[in-house]
Design a protein around this motif. Sequence first.
Motif, PDB file in Angstrom:
ATOM      1  N   SER A 137       0.640  -1.228   0.023  1.00  0.00           N
ATOM      2  CA  SER A 137       0.071  -0.076   0.020  1.00  0.00           C
ATOM      3  C   SER A 137       0.686   1.249  -0.139  1.00  0.00           C
ATOM      4  CB  SER A 137      -0.903  -0.037   1.394  1.00  0.00           C
ATOM      5  OG  SER A 137      -0.117  -0.098   2.483  1.00  0.00           O
ATOM      6  N   THR A 138       2.156   1.321  -0.454  1.00  0.00           N
ATOM      7  CA  THR A 138       3.023   2.231  -0.205  1.00  0.00           C
ATOM      8  C   THR A 138       3.691   2.727  -1.691  1.00  0.00           C
ATOM      9  OG1 THR A 138       3.296   2.036   1.964  1.00  0.00           O
ATOM     10  CG2 THR A 138       5.042   3.592   1.112  1.00  0.00           C
ATOM     11  N   ASN A 194       6.886   4.970  -2.633  1.00  0.00           N
ATOM     12  CA  ASN A 194       8.012   5.978  -2.254  1.00  0.00           C
ATOM     13  C   ASN A 194       8.345   6.732  -3.071  1.00  0.00           C
ATOM     14  OD1 ASN A 194       7.862   4.729   0.392  1.00  0.00           O
ATOM     15  ND2 ASN A 194       9.401   2.966  -0.068  1.00  0.00           N
TER      16      ASN A 194
END
Length: 168
Positions: free
Chosen positions: A37-38, A40
């Motif tokens: 869910s990320t 960067n």
Amino acid sequence: SKIDLNNILKVNINIFKKTIESVNLVQQFNAFKKYPSTININLEQTELIAQLKFDNNFYLVGANGKLISSPSTNRELPFIFGKPEINQIIRLKSLIDKSSFKYVDIQNLFFYKSGRWDIETKSGLIIKLPETNIKQVLVNIFDIISNKDFIIKKYIDARVSNQIILYE
């Protein structure tokens, strides 16, 4: 709002890339998905190299070749008079950086339609540069003004090939 961040699998990387590239302060970036869910994102801010006024608005010139709107002037950056192309500004800065001159010692840069530049230092010295061979001329001028016997002058004119003229 253009990017659906509700589902990392549905993020359109092209829209994401265009959105970040539209920010004039960004020099470069990289982004990667970190499942589940990320995302960067690493951003590098562009170096601000000069300022100018165009159509009654102030702009900062980024090393990325973009103009950044600014509400006022920045006393730390050289002010550009004239209407150079951004690549001409970046090229001049590169030549100055390759010489022994310190870019932070420059107060103003004057651009002429012929493609020639003048430099005004913070000490008030005006250097009239030729259209070509700028790097070597800057090296020669720096050698002259670094000499302890050099008597401060107001103007250094290097527009004539193989000559450097000093005058008040």
